[in-house]
Design an enzyme around this catalytic site. Structure first.
Site, PDB file in Angstrom:
ATOM      1  N   ASN A 250       0.866  -1.170   0.000  1.00 48.92           N
ATOM      2  CA  ASN A 250       0.000   0.000   0.000  1.00 48.92           C
ATOM      3  C   ASN A 250       0.909   1.227   0.000  1.00 48.92           C
ATOM      4  O   ASN A 250       1.797   1.347   0.851  1.00 48.92           O
ATOM      5  CB  ASN A 250      -0.875  -0.038   1.265  1.00 48.92           C
ATOM      6  CG  ASN A 250      -1.749   1.195   1.426  1.00 48.92           C
ATOM      7  OD1 ASN A 250      -1.717   2.112   0.606  1.00 48.92           O
ATOM      8  ND2 ASN A 250      -2.527   1.210   2.487  1.00 48.92           N
ATOM      9  N   LYS A 251       0.711   2.100  -0.951  1.00 49.49           N
ATOM     10  CA  LYS A 251       1.567   3.296  -1.049  1.00 49.49           C
ATOM     11  C   LYS A 251       1.393   4.222   0.168  1.00 49.49           C
ATOM     12  O   LYS A 251       2.300   4.924   0.538  1.00 49.49           O
ATOM     13  CB  LYS A 251       1.202   4.050  -2.339  1.00 49.49           C
ATOM     14  CG  LYS A 251       2.097   5.244  -2.653  1.00 49.49           C
ATOM     15  CD  LYS A 251       1.753   5.801  -4.023  1.00 49.49           C
ATOM     16  CE  LYS A 251       2.443   7.120  -4.304  1.00 49.49           C
ATOM     17  NZ  LYS A 251       3.892   7.014  -4.460  1.00 49.49           N
TER      18      LYS A 251
ATOM     19  N   GLN B 187      -7.049  -6.228   0.650  1.00 51.62           N
ATOM     20  CA  GLN B 187      -5.983  -5.611   1.449  1.00 51.62           C
ATOM     21  C   GLN B 187      -5.588  -6.509   2.625  1.00 51.62           C
ATOM     22  O   GLN B 187      -6.412  -7.266   3.143  1.00 51.62           O
ATOM     23  CB  GLN B 187      -6.461  -4.265   1.997  1.00 51.62           C
ATOM     24  CG  GLN B 187      -7.033  -3.361   0.920  1.00 51.62           C
ATOM     25  CD  GLN B 187      -7.175  -1.923   1.388  1.00 51.62           C
ATOM     26  OE1 GLN B 187      -6.265  -1.356   1.989  1.00 51.62           O
ATOM     27  NE2 GLN B 187      -8.306  -1.324   1.109  1.00 51.62           N
TER      28      GLN B 187
ATOM     29  N   GLY C 151     -16.768   1.859   1.502  1.00 53.37           N
ATOM     30  CA  GLY C 151     -15.519   2.515   1.873  1.00 53.37           C
ATOM     31  C   GLY C 151     -14.419   2.316   0.844  1.00 53.37           C
ATOM     32  O   GLY C 151     -13.292   2.756   1.049  1.00 53.37           O
TER      33      GLY C 151
ATOM     34  N   SER D  96     -12.236   3.041  -2.408  1.00 52.83           N
ATOM     35  CA  SER D  96     -11.985   4.238  -3.211  1.00 52.83           C
ATOM     36  C   SER D  96     -11.416   3.899  -4.584  1.00 52.83           C
ATOM     37  O   SER D  96     -11.458   4.725  -5.486  1.00 52.83           O
ATOM     38  CB  SER D  96     -11.044   5.186  -2.477  1.00 52.83           C
ATOM     39  OG  SER D  96      -9.848   4.515  -2.167  1.00 52.83           O
ATOM     40  N   GLN D  97     -10.864   2.708  -4.744  1.00 51.02           N
ATOM     41  CA  GLN D  97     -10.271   2.326  -6.032  1.00 51.02           C
ATOM     42  C   GLN D  97     -11.160   1.296  -6.725  1.00 51.02           C
ATOM     43  O   GLN D  97     -11.622   0.349  -6.093  1.00 51.02           O
ATOM     44  CB  GLN D  97      -8.873   1.727  -5.829  1.00 51.02           C
ATOM     45  CG  GLN D  97      -7.887   2.689  -5.182  1.00 51.02           C
ATOM     46  CD  GLN D  97      -7.575   3.901  -6.055  1.00 51.02           C
ATOM     47  OE1 GLN D  97      -7.789   3.887  -7.281  1.00 51.02           O
ATOM     48  NE2 GLN D  97      -7.090   4.966  -5.438  1.00 51.02           N
TER      49      GLN D  97
ATOM     50  N   HIS E 138      -9.018  -5.301  -5.576  1.00 51.87           N
ATOM     51  CA  HIS E 138      -7.907  -5.438  -4.632  1.00 51.87           C
ATOM     52  C   HIS E 138      -8.409  -5.931  -3.284  1.00 51.87           C
ATOM     53  O   HIS E 138      -9.440  -5.487  -2.801  1.00 51.87           O
ATOM     54  CB  HIS E 138      -7.166  -4.102  -4.458  1.00 51.87           C
ATOM     55  CG  HIS E 138      -8.044  -2.996  -3.936  1.00 51.87           C
ATOM     56  ND1 HIS E 138      -8.947  -2.317  -4.728  1.00 51.87           N
ATOM     57  CD2 HIS E 138      -8.171  -2.467  -2.694  1.00 51.87           C
ATOM     58  CE1 HIS E 138      -9.587  -1.422  -3.995  1.00 51.87           C
ATOM     59  NE2 HIS E 138      -9.143  -1.490  -2.755  1.00 51.87           N
TER      60      HIS E 138
ATOM     61  N   ASN F 173     -14.382   1.938   6.538  1.00 54.14           N
ATOM     62  CA  ASN F 173     -14.216   0.772   5.658  1.00 54.14           C
ATOM     63  C   ASN F 173     -14.310  -0.498   6.515  1.00 54.14           C
ATOM     64  O   ASN F 173     -14.751  -0.433   7.667  1.00 54.14           O
ATOM     65  CB  ASN F 173     -12.921   0.889   4.830  1.00 54.14           C
ATOM     66  CG  ASN F 173     -11.660   0.750   5.667  1.00 54.14           C
ATOM     67  OD1 ASN F 173     -11.713   0.389   6.842  1.00 54.14           O
ATOM     68  ND2 ASN F 173     -10.511   1.046   5.071  1.00 54.14           N
ATOM     69  N   SER F 174     -13.883  -1.630   5.978  1.00 50.28           N
ATOM     70  CA  SER F 174     -13.996  -2.908   6.705  1.00 50.28           C
ATOM     71  C   SER F 174     -13.459  -2.825   8.130  1.00 50.28           C
ATOM     72  O   SER F 174     -14.012  -3.424   9.061  1.00 50.28           O
ATOM     73  CB  SER F 174     -13.173  -3.988   5.992  1.00 50.28           C
ATOM     74  OG  SER F 174     -13.589  -4.186   4.688  1.00 50.28           O
TER      75      SER F 174
END
Ligand code: B4P
Length: 329
Positions: free
Chosen positions: A81-82, A151, A142, A144-145, A149, A280-281
């Site tokens: 994750n950037k 996580q 939640g 955004s992309q 993906h 988010n989650s």
């Protein structure tokens, strides 16, 4: 996907040399004890991220920054994750564009679980560090992309325990596919709708892989329960429009359990909070990220009922009376 041996060491090595990484350490963190433990993290702002996201209208996962790539095969890549807040936060992405709103495939599920198993082996000496996978799916989840993906983060269970593990431990159940007679597990003290299933196997079978079709049926069972909650809610509140709503849910997984939470909105904003929180989650295992100092102070003072004012507002109320029946999805 062939999961790299010593994946954790590889993550650390890639993190140490990743030129593209923008790590933000929370300015303050506090555990708030309610019926659930909450870990409230305050970060001033993710300025680099906000600027970069405004500039970057392109898909960040189409050609990921090579310095963030941990591993890559034909179908998937693992990338850091950037913009992590927790060290070694990484993502499983599909190499080709697949919509984040689409269902996880049986292969996605098995690869996610294999990664968790590998990390569990790598971290054997550090028993309190629990790898956790999560998938934010749908407009109210939640996410955004838009590129698919899953996580992965590492939770220090000495600091903050994961309550679905207690639900599974109390039930003493091992892996099963839910149906009308054997619905998913829930925590009776929680007011928001959620569905938990154990992934633990019989003794002696722990190292064998969960068959893809079993995983697919478990996942579909969870999705069906989320759909039923949404349908019942819309029928009760907004009968005419219920067909237009899209499924949003959070999926969380460890080596031992999987949980789905149907979602009604991705942000909450109310008078008590005095700010907008993006959930988010992680919110549903009590991990809440706050970007306003005032809201952080208010939350950690214990004046806000987080379950009522945050999790229920962005999820759905659990229907205590309802028994599953054949008419459900
Ligand atoms: P999404 O599913 O789309 O959304 P998200 O996790 O909620 O992250 P969001 O981007 O909305 O971040 P937020 O400010 O709320 O995930 C997209 C992922 O891709 C994110 O992890 C993002 O950072 C990452 N990403 C974006 N551009 C990238 C690029 N070019 N290369 C690689 N990765 C890229 O939260 C900020 C961060 O804190 C997120 O990582 C989030 O997961 C994490 N976070 C949120 N709540 C947290 C909590 N309570 N505790 C700890 N961390 C938390």
């Amino acid at each position: 996907m062939e999961i790299p041996q010593d994946l954790y060491a590889l993550l650390e090595k890639t993190s140490a040399s990743a030129s593209g990484l923008v790590y933000t350490e929370p300015s303050q963190q506090k555990v708030v004890q309610d019926k659930t433990d909450y870990l409230i993290s305050y970060i001033t702002a993710l300025e680099d991220k906000d600027t970069s996201n405004k500039k970057q209208k392109t898909n960040p996962f189409e050609n990921p920054d090579p310095s963030l790539v941990v591993s890559r095969d034909v179908v998937y890549s693992l990338i850091l994750n950037k913009f992590p807040i927790i060290k070694n936060h990484f993502l499983l992405i599909t190499n080709k564009f697949v919509k984040q709103d689409s269902l996880l495939t049986p292969q996605d599920l098995v690869v996610t679980h294999d990664i968790l198993k590998q990390l569990g082996k790598d971290l054997k000496g550090q028993k309190n560090i629990r790898p956790l996978a999560f998938f934010n799916c749908g407009p109210a989840s939640g996410a955004s992309q838009a590129h698919k993906h899953v996580q992965f983060i590492f939770v220090d269970e000495q600091q903050h325990g994961l309550w679905p593990q207690d639900v599974v431990d109390r039930s003493r159940q091992i892996i099963y596919v839910p149906d009308v007679d054997n619905p998913p597990l829930t925590d009776s003290s929680k007011k928001f709708a959620h569905f938990v299933l154990p992934l633990t196997r019989e003794r002696g079978e722990e190292d064998t892989e969960i068959p893809m079709d079993t995983f697919a049926m478990i996942y579909m069972g969870l999705i069906q329960n989320c759909l039923t909650v949404m349908r019942d809610h819309h029928l009760a509140n907004d009968e005419e429009n219920h067909t237009r709503s899209m499924l949003s849910y959070n999926l969380l997984m460890t080596e031992n359990w999987i949980m789905a939470v149907p979602r009604s909105r991705d942000t909450v904003s109310n008078e008590e909070l005095g700010c907008t929180l993006s959930i988010n989650s992680l919110g549903y295992v009590g991990m809440i990220l706050v970007k306003s100092k005032e809201a952080f102070e208010k939350i950690v003072s214990g004046k806000i009922d987080l379950e009522e004012k945050v999790l229920l507002e962005s999820g759905f109320k659990k229907d205590y009376e309802k028994q599953t029946d054949e008419g459900d999805y």
